[in-house]
Structures are given as structure tokens and as C-alpha cells.
Design an enzyme around this catalytic site. Sequence first.
Site, PDB file in Angstrom:
ATOM      1  N   HIS A  61      25.891  18.028 -47.489  1.00 20.01           N
ATOM      2  CA  HIS A  61      25.509  17.915 -48.895  1.00 20.01           C
ATOM      3  C   HIS A  61      24.307  18.812 -49.107  1.00 20.01           C
ATOM      4  O   HIS A  61      23.459  18.960 -48.213  1.00 20.01           O
ATOM      5  CB  HIS A  61      25.105  16.480 -49.258  1.00 20.01           C
ATOM      6  CG  HIS A  61      26.190  15.486 -49.091  1.00 20.01           C
ATOM      7  ND1 HIS A  61      27.281  15.423 -49.928  1.00 20.01           N
ATOM      8  CD2 HIS A  61      26.362  14.503 -48.181  1.00 20.01           C
ATOM      9  CE1 HIS A  61      28.064  14.437 -49.530  1.00 20.01           C
ATOM     10  NE2 HIS A  61      27.533  13.866 -48.474  1.00 20.01           N
ATOM     11  N   TYR A 152      19.033  16.556 -38.870  1.00 22.85           N
ATOM     12  CA  TYR A 152      19.595  17.677 -39.633  1.00 22.85           C
ATOM     13  C   TYR A 152      19.482  17.429 -41.137  1.00 22.85           C
ATOM     14  O   TYR A 152      20.472  17.385 -41.851  1.00 22.85           O
ATOM     15  CB  TYR A 152      21.046  17.914 -39.230  1.00 22.85           C
ATOM     16  CG  TYR A 152      21.235  17.946 -37.734  1.00 22.85           C
ATOM     17  CD1 TYR A 152      20.605  18.923 -36.964  1.00 22.85           C
ATOM     18  CD2 TYR A 152      22.000  16.992 -37.089  1.00 22.85           C
ATOM     19  CE1 TYR A 152      20.750  18.952 -35.591  1.00 22.85           C
ATOM     20  CE2 TYR A 152      22.163  17.010 -35.709  1.00 22.85           C
ATOM     21  CZ  TYR A 152      21.528  17.988 -34.966  1.00 22.85           C
ATOM     22  OH  TYR A 152      21.676  18.015 -33.610  1.00 22.85           O
TER      23      TYR A 152
END
Length: 181
Positions: A61, A152
Site C-alpha cells: 500500500h 517494511y
Amino acid sequence: MTNYRRLRIKGGTYFFTVDLADRRSRALVDQIDHLRAACREILSAHPVSIDAMVILPDHLHAVWTLPDGDHDYSTRWKKIKTRFTKLVLAEDPTLIRRPSKSKIIKGEKGLWQRRFWEHAIRDERDYIAHVEYCWLNPVKHRLVDRVQDWPYSSFHRDVQLGRVPIGWTSDLVDGDFGEAA
């Protein structure tokens, strides 16, 4: 050929969901250095402001703000996906499963889903909801218990910049964010 209707706002801010074809894959985190290299290379030639981003094993995303006068996010995603695929194939072709016949005909390697999902950010509340969704997504998918434990994520950048405290928590954001549960 399908004609996708996309809202294109010059200098707009968008939320994206980009998926691998194999939702059981871990290629994005297993090959994170290649993904970072692909993003760096493409976005240095076609800049955006990365307001938020989270990489999960099989999808990512992002919230991007495009430069004034620019609405071409599709080319950026196409180039990032292509570059990442080439880097992965050069290292280990077995990491990508055999593509379908229709993907072969179109010259696709089969790593990514063909399309991506985008949402034009409407206002400050919408912006905050989508940035927080990026941060919370690894918790939603039960990859970690706390936002700060997922490596991440742009969450760590924002902590370093003093935008959010390391122990930030929130209820999971409800809404349509372009992915299945």
C-alpha cells in the site's frame, strides 16, 4: 481491451494497493532490496512524494502525492513492477511461477496482478485514514502485534522525523482500502 476509468488529478494525492498474482507469495519481503532498488530508480526519474508506504509479503500500500501538473501514476507503477520483475528474474527465475497463457501472449511474466487499485484522497481526514491504514496493515494481517515491529513501513521514517511516537496505536481503520481481508 478494457478501458479503466481512473480519476486523474494533476498534483493529486492517491492511495494505492498493488498485489502480486500469487497471494501466497513472499516475494516482496523476500526480495525487498530489489523492490527498493526498483522504486528508487523509477521514482528518481518520475518523482513523487511518498507520504506513506508499507510492504507486505504479497502486496503493498502507498500514499503518493504527485508533482504539480502531473497525474500519471499508472506509468510509475508499470515501470516499478517491470523493473522489480526483471531484477527478480535475473537473480532467480524460479521465484516467479509460470504465467497464464493470456499473460504470456501479452508479454507478462506473471509476478504481479495486472491492475492495481487507487483512491484519490479527498481531504485531510481521508489522508490521515489512509496513512494510518498503511501503518496498521501488518497488524491487520497478523504479521506483527505492534506497528513498530514491522520493518517494511514508512512508519519508521515518520518516527525518526518526529511525526509520530514509536508507541503509536490506533483502532484498525474501517473502510474500503482495495484489498480482501
